[in-house]
Design an enzyme around this catalytic site. Structure first.
Site, short mmCIF file in Angstrom:
data_model
loop_
_atom_site.label_atom_id
_atom_site.label_comp_id
_atom_site.label_asym_id
_atom_site.label_seq_id
_atom_site.Cartn_x
_atom_site.Cartn_y
_atom_site.Cartn_z
N LYS A 8 36.45 2.69 -5.66
CA LYS A 8 35.61 2.54 -6.84
C LYS A 8 35.92 3.62 -7.88
O LYS A 8 35.98 3.34 -9.05
CB LYS A 8 34.14 2.65 -6.43
CG LYS A 8 33.65 1.49 -5.61
CD LYS A 8 32.15 1.51 -5.48
CE LYS A 8 31.65 2.39 -4.39
NZ LYS A 8 31.66 1.90 -3.06
N1 GLU Z 1 29.15 5.31 2.17
C1 GLU Z 1 30.47 5.20 2.71
C2 GLU Z 1 31.41 4.59 1.68
O1 GLU Z 1 30.97 3.92 0.75
C3 GLU Z 1 30.53 4.37 3.97
C4 GLU Z 1 29.82 5.02 5.08
C5 GLU Z 1 29.86 4.30 6.41
O2 GLU Z 1 30.05 3.08 6.46
O3 GLU Z 1 29.68 4.99 7.42
O4 GLU Z 1 32.60 4.78 1.82
#
Ligand code: GLU
Length: 308
Positions: free
Chosen positions: A241
């Site tokens: 992103k």
């Molecule tokens: N918040 C993390 C991300 O968007 C993913 C965390 C997870 O799936 O443990 O990369």
């Protein structure tokens, strides 16, 4: 230093509960759609629940409005959380409590290492802190990592092992910016939300041993793991992103939905609407067809939508 405690088993009777945990640092892109769809398919195929958690604990990376945009895009793709999505920004007290437990047991310590100290460690903080940093600022907190190798079997990527002390070092639990680090927050939330199965992109495979260690030290069950193949661009770089990679088009979800199914090795029915494609995908789902290796999504150009 005590040895790492034995794992706490998942209760045998627990119903499958998966999750998708996006960081709201931009719009949903193809790589995140693959993670959302893969975790949703595995949950539905197991007749389980699937929930969305917004990982917005890192205020610097959080883009205003991105969480709402991601949830609306997931909805357009037919991927709705079974419970109201939880946001990590409201859960600081839980993370602080877990840090307090680790610190109280002598397993976490304050670190005032300066940037140059850390640079000298080449990213692997040793078991002792040199602490030459500025002590007018709050410290970071690190875990005292034991000299042990963590092993686990990933349902897609196979057997894994990591020598945490040599490959990772004492890692951050609480950041100088006064917020929980990802590794601590994710472990606390997966346990609090009763997650039985963590399904996510393979870029997080090497975080998993840190999370397993924390689960054992906090006496929390370790979920099963399945790390999906990463979607990469033509140069082998992860779609992300922050790099303004391909956002998926919520106004025309079918091409990206079919491409994500194909990326996961699944049949992609022609025709139909989102609901029909998803129900066909669940009926025909074959987890053994999910590839391990990263690849570029096939109709790459067709997915492109300029990101403002
Ligand atoms: N918040 C993390 C991300 O968007 C993913 C965390 C997870 O799936 O443990 O990369």
């Amino acid at each position: 230093m005590p040895r790492v405690p034995a794992p706490t088993a998942l209760p045998m009777t627990t119903r499958y509960r998966g999750r998708f945990a996006p960081s709201p640092s931009g719009r949903l892109h193809f790589g995140s759609l693959v993670a959302a769809l893969g975790s949703w398919l595995l949950a539905r195929a197991a007749d389980g629940e699937w929930i969305v958690r917004i990982e917005d604990f890192d205020r610097e990376r959080t883009v205003p409005g991105a969480a709402e945009d991601i949830l609306a895009t997931l909805h357009a793709f037919g991927l709705d959380s079974d419970t109201t999505p939880v946001r990590q920004s409201g859960r600081g007290a839980l993370y602080r409590d877990a840090l307090g437990r680790l610190a109280g047991a002598g397993l976490a310590y304050p670190c005032r290492c300066s940037r140059s100290d850390l640079a000298a460690f080449r990213g692997i903080h040793p078991p002792a802190c040199v602490a030459r940093g500025d002590d007018s600022r709050p410290p970071a907190w690190r875990l005292r990592v034991p000299d042990e190798t963590i092993r686990f079997v990933d349902a897609i990527q196979g057997e894994q092992r990591q020598d945490l002390r040599r490959e990772v070092g004492d890692f951050v639990l609480w950041r100088i910016e006064e917020a929980a680090a990802y590794q601590l927050a994710v472990v606390v939330d997966d346990a609090a939300q009763g997650i039985t199965d963590v399904v996510r992109g393979a870029d997080l495979l090497d975080s998993t041993p840190r999370q397993i260690l924390l689960q054992r030290l906090l006496d929390l069950p370790t979920p099963r793991h399945a790390h999906l193949p990463l979607a990469v661009d033509g140069y082998g770089r992860k779609l992300s992103k922050q790099e303004q990679s391909l956002a998926v088009d919520a106004t025309n979800p079918l091409p990206a939905l079919r491409a994500a199914l194909a990326f996961l090795g699944q049949a992609t029915p022609r025709g139909g609407n989102v609901e029909a494609v998803l129900s066909h995908a669940v009926a025909a789902f074959d987890p053994a067809r999910i590839p391990r290796a990263p690849s570029a999504p096939a109709p790459y150009a067709a997915l492109r939508k300029d990101v403002s």
